[in-house]
Scaffold this motif. Sequence first.
Motif, short mmCIF file in Angstrom:
data_model
loop_
_atom_site.label_atom_id
_atom_site.label_comp_id
_atom_site.label_asym_id
_atom_site.label_seq_id
_atom_site.Cartn_x
_atom_site.Cartn_y
_atom_site.Cartn_z
N TYR A 23 0.92 -1.23 -0.05
CA TYR A 23 -0.22 0.14 0.33
C TYR A 23 0.91 1.88 -0.58
O TYR A 23 0.54 3.00 -1.19
CB TYR A 23 -1.25 -0.05 1.03
N ILE A 24 2.08 1.39 0.41
CA ILE A 24 3.01 2.32 1.08
C ILE A 24 3.56 2.47 -0.96
O ILE A 24 3.99 3.80 -0.52
CB ILE A 24 4.15 2.16 1.93
N GLY A 154 8.57 -3.24 -5.30
CA GLY A 154 9.14 -2.25 -6.30
C GLY A 154 9.12 -2.65 -7.78
O GLY A 154 8.75 -1.93 -8.50
N ILE A 155 9.55 -4.12 -8.03
CA ILE A 155 9.28 -4.51 -8.90
C ILE A 155 7.73 -4.80 -9.29
O ILE A 155 7.47 -4.03 -10.76
CB ILE A 155 9.21 -6.32 -9.47
N LEU A 156 6.59 -5.15 -8.81
CA LEU A 156 5.34 -4.52 -8.69
C LEU A 156 4.72 -3.73 -9.35
O LEU A 156 4.14 -3.93 -10.32
CB LEU A 156 4.50 -5.71 -7.74
N VAL A 157 5.00 -2.54 -8.85
CA VAL A 157 4.66 -0.92 -8.60
C VAL A 157 5.51 -0.42 -10.63
O VAL A 157 4.32 -0.14 -11.27
CB VAL A 157 4.86 0.08 -8.20
N ILE A 160 2.69 -2.77 -12.85
CA ILE A 160 1.49 -3.29 -12.82
C ILE A 160 0.77 -1.06 -12.56
O ILE A 160 -0.29 -1.52 -13.04
CB ILE A 160 0.93 -4.49 -11.88
N GLY A 161 1.61 -0.50 -11.47
CA GLY A 161 1.07 0.96 -11.39
C GLY A 161 0.91 1.35 -9.69
O GLY A 161 0.63 -0.07 -9.51
N MET A 165 -1.09 -1.75 -7.39
CA MET A 165 -1.22 -2.16 -6.23
C MET A 165 -1.91 -1.48 -4.93
O MET A 165 -1.73 -2.37 -4.04
CB MET A 165 0.31 -1.62 -6.31
N ILE A 166 -2.78 -0.59 -4.80
CA ILE A 166 -3.64 -0.18 -3.83
C ILE A 166 -4.60 -1.44 -3.86
O ILE A 166 -5.15 -2.09 -3.22
CB ILE A 166 -4.67 1.00 -3.74
N TRP A 167 -5.27 -1.88 -5.27
CA TRP A 167 -6.19 -2.77 -4.78
C TRP A 167 -5.71 -3.98 -4.45
O TRP A 167 -6.71 -4.94 -4.26
CB TRP A 167 -6.69 -3.44 -6.94
#
Length: 400
Positions: A23-24, A154-157, A160-161, A165-167
């Motif tokens: 989330y952060i 860091g890799i995921l964001v 996918i953006g 990541m919040i979802w």
Amino acid sequence: MGTTSFRHLWLGQLLANSGDVFYIVGLMAIIHEQTGSAMYLAVVPFIITVAKFSSGFIAPLLLDQYRLKSLLVFSQLAKTLLLFTMQMVTITFSWNLVITFVLVFCISFLDGWATPARNAMLPRLVHRDDLIKANSFVATLDQTVQLGGWASGGILVALIGGNQMIWLTLCLFVISTFFMRLLKDDTEQIGEEDNTTVQSKWQSLKEGWLFIWKVPSIRSIHLIYVFEYFASAVWIAAILYVYVEEILGKDQSWWGYINATFFLGLVIGGLFAVKFAKVVDLHLPYVIIISSFVICLGTLTFGLNSSPIAALFLSALCGFLEQVKSISLQTSLQRAASIHQLPKIYAAQGALLSLVFAVSSVIFGFLTELYSVSFSFIIAALLLFSSGIYSTIKKKLLSS
């Protein structure tokens, strides 16, 4: 140790802690995309720290008056609903920085109850003989989340953006709430406190501050802590985010790599301190002094360095030395105070260092915005150098 409720507890907390990291990471990516401001990025850890600091004052009252399971379930469920609200507001209207910061504060305020509630519940769910094993297992999970969460986040964001990541975090929070709901705690709840007990809590908090201020050795240790915590704010995500982009010229995944190597250094430093405990113990003041100066050099070199590989090495080195130094300071404090004084000192210490870190996060964000990210690392190195000088002057007090 492997009771069903204990399994539900660590699974729920594993998912919740992973969600907190994701989330952060996602929120930082969104704020950076929307504003491009290091100052606004630095406000996030400041808000989180202040919120947890605030909720920490009422946590003991809540722990006494409500069942721990109820607090865990309510905290996690409310966090899930607030995060969902943040997403719905963004979709329905438009992204708003003020609303986002208010919701971040509320989520972190609720999160401030989770750790003390979990730690208080754990002895109720496992046999007394298994407490050490259970605590070690939970602590290992926490470190694993910190070590792997920032790297994978860091890799995921980058893939996918921030919004996705919040979802993803929302999904983890929902499952975590489900596991919390499955907990079974049959321990009877203690009755409500009388005015004398409440008064004693405030008196206990005051005594902790007095111990820190009046006892020379304890005061010296905490002044070193203040230097350390003020300088450590330069490693927050908001500063590293800018460092990776402007100095290293890499994508957001390297932010995760640097965090991962730092936490890896922390883990290795802890294992080193265990392996060579006698050597560290024998030269405790010198370990604190030498580590202060070496961390100073490592921080300065990191801030002026533009090589990604060197940045990873320096990050791990600083994490390693930071852990060894932290363990040494902790040992010095435990020897300087009696076992009856320590709880009151730790209570005051938590409040003091939370405020120091919160304020320094904003200051370093401002300095990065006004000057450069390298300038912020230079200031942090000067603080660490000051810590080393002060530790040298107070060497005898550190060995008392």
